[in-house]
Design an enzyme around this catalytic site. Sequence first.
Site, PDB file in Angstrom:
ATOM      1  N   GLU A  64       1.015  -1.288  -0.321  1.00 51.70           N
ATOM      2  CA  GLU A  64      -0.024  -0.177   0.236  1.00 51.70           C
ATOM      3  C   GLU A  64       1.015   0.825  -0.279  1.00 51.70           C
ATOM      4  O   GLU A  64       2.013   1.075   0.711  1.00 51.70           O
ATOM      5  CB  GLU A  64      -1.434  -0.210   0.869  1.00 51.70           C
ATOM      6  CG  GLU A  64      -0.515   0.252   2.658  1.00 51.70           C
ATOM      7  CD  GLU A  64      -1.148   0.471   3.267  1.00 51.70           C
ATOM      8  OE1 GLU A  64      -1.887   0.823   4.395  1.00 51.70           O
ATOM      9  OE2 GLU A  64      -2.266  -0.893   3.629  1.00 51.70           O
TER      10      GLU A  64
ATOM     11  N   ASN B 255      -5.221  -6.351   3.510  1.00 53.39           N
ATOM     12  CA  ASN B 255      -5.402  -6.064   4.286  1.00 53.39           C
ATOM     13  C   ASN B 255      -6.535  -7.377   5.252  1.00 53.39           C
ATOM     14  O   ASN B 255      -7.686  -7.237   4.150  1.00 53.39           O
ATOM     15  CB  ASN B 255      -5.817  -4.193   4.759  1.00 53.39           C
ATOM     16  CG  ASN B 255      -4.611  -3.901   3.739  1.00 53.39           C
ATOM     17  OD1 ASN B 255      -4.720  -3.985   2.339  1.00 53.39           O
ATOM     18  ND2 ASN B 255      -4.624  -2.448   4.057  1.00 53.39           N
TER      19      ASN B 255
ATOM     20  N   HIS C 295      -1.241  -6.743  11.769  1.00 51.21           N
ATOM     21  CA  HIS C 295      -2.025  -7.168  11.438  1.00 51.21           C
ATOM     22  C   HIS C 295      -1.840  -8.379  12.225  1.00 51.21           C
ATOM     23  O   HIS C 295      -1.420  -9.782  11.306  1.00 51.21           O
ATOM     24  CB  HIS C 295      -2.436  -8.026   9.085  1.00 51.21           C
ATOM     25  CG  HIS C 295      -1.988  -6.526   8.746  1.00 51.21           C
ATOM     26  ND1 HIS C 295      -2.220  -6.114   7.102  1.00 51.21           N
ATOM     27  CD2 HIS C 295      -2.968  -5.303   8.785  1.00 51.21           C
ATOM     28  CE1 HIS C 295      -2.024  -4.746   6.735  1.00 51.21           C
ATOM     29  NE2 HIS C 295      -3.415  -4.363   7.598  1.00 51.21           N
TER      30      HIS C 295
END
Length: 512
Positions: free
Chosen positions: A368, A491, A453
């Site tokens: 990202e 994600n 994450h």
Amino acid sequence: MGTRFAAPASAGAPLGDGASVPVLVIGTGYGGAVAALRLAQAGVPVEMVEMGMSWDTPGSDGRIFPKVTSPDHRAYWLRTRTKAPVSNFFGFPIDKDVPRFTGVLDAEEFAGITVYQGRGVGGGSLVNGGMAVTPKRERFGSILPSVDAAEMYDTYYPRANAALGVGSIDPVWFETAPCYQYARVGRKHAQRSGFAWTFVPDIYDWDYMKAEQAGTVTRSALDGQVMYGNDAGKKSLVRTYLSQALATGRVNITPLHRVTTVSPAPGGGYVVRMEQINTAGDVVATKNVTAGKVFFAAGSVGTSKLLVKLKATGSLPLLNSEVGKGWGDNGNVMCGRANHMWDATGTLQSTIPCSGIDNWAAGGAFAEVAPLPTGIETYASLYLSITNTSKRAEFSWNAAANRVDLSWQTAWKQDSITMAKTIFDKINSKEGTIYRTDLFGVYKQWQDGLTYHPLGGAVLNKATDNYGRLQGYPGLYVIDGALIPGNTTVNPFVTITALAERNIERIVAADL
Ligand SMILES: Cc1cc2nc3c(=O)[nH]c(=O)nc-3n(C[C@H](O)[C@H](O)[C@H](O)COP(=O)(O)OP(=O)(O)OC[C@H]3O[C@@H](n4cnc5c(N)ncnc54)[C@H](O)[C@@H]3O)c2cc1C
């Protein structure tokens, strides 16, 4: 526009000692919010217990949350010093002392990795970038091998995306918005090196974002708010699943209560022991509540730590040997690039990322294009990569230290760095640029010490059955990121939400 402040999520009286309830949900993040809403809609009263605060009251500065550039006591969970992922600037450390407080971001330190997590009513949705990505269908088999892809892509991903309020940036507005200059520079560099560049959906209110850019509303994403919370614009769970759940009148949330033990109750159901804490983290009361069914939704780390402790210390000895295993970091690694002076990334940067570079198939990395919202021109491009690492760690009970350890080793991030370099070595070579070495320490190119994450630790169809029922204990369920074995290729919260939707539908139909 109705987006200025989050609606209060906490209603009703806190759970009392000795209460007896049909269903108790531990944690108010994605998994917990889905469980609460769907159970309540099926007519079942639900008590939610959350260790963090309810973030509904502005401080003396008029804000609920601080900016990334000026963290205060609200920023961190019970720390006395900040621990920012971008820890240095031009080599100088930027962390600072803060008063110990039940702040919104936990930088939880294990031996080999710091795991960032949201704390408060709304869990990770309070602090995340809101990037709401459905994985490519052809990759789903590697993410959750025991789950039917067709039912996920036909039913549960669409249901999750709709309920989360996922939307896309206006591509025309994107081309000129000053706050996304950094993303346009990211696109230019990606495309000149031949990489697939893509917009990334988000749960931020894009109309509000436009109004922030136009200067007609109070700024949040354009005023440096994200990792320590957003005052406006962000459709956190407080504004989606949790407000819907509370609107049923069957859901109650008790914040600042931390579950410590779950064990079978003599007359059936489970005794849930919890500590009430104050905002300094001190225990002010302990309570025992009896629940017919208990949903573990404390997040990958929170759920795994509880289950590993409860199995080892004899509260839930029948949990199987898969508990604590299969934990991964979603391959997170960060880097920055130093641009040329003609590639300024902008002094005004939206904290909400809107684009990514997909080199998964060829190089195992999805990156990202991230903001660096310092308010000054940095000439830096910052990236968070998600990589296809196969490394998995295990939680274990450390009786001597009375805590749960995680076997992750920092050196394991080398795989992720190698995969991320398939993108950034090529871009640097094409652009004649170099990696920034001043953002993550002194002369350090890669932020290889963290994850945003965490995934796994109570893996679906291993520690639980194929719907999250814990082996050995009818009425105990896992319904959060702990179910997912370490990687989602993108994600994770849309997948966590969609899986929770799938599982709760089956549980409501079959178990209640
Ligand atoms: C800075 C940051 C940025 C991120 N950006 C993105 C992004 O853009 N897109 C994306 O998809 N993901 C992102 N994530 C990750 C995402 O937020 C998480 O994957 C997600 O929140 C996990 O959902 P969950 O339901 O498993 O648990 P969580 O959302 O972590 O919720 C668990 C809740 O349980 C509570 N809890 C824990 N233990 C206990 C206990 N013992 N008793 C009571 N309560 C307890 C916690 O306080 C927490 O509120 C980001 C994360 C961070 C930290």
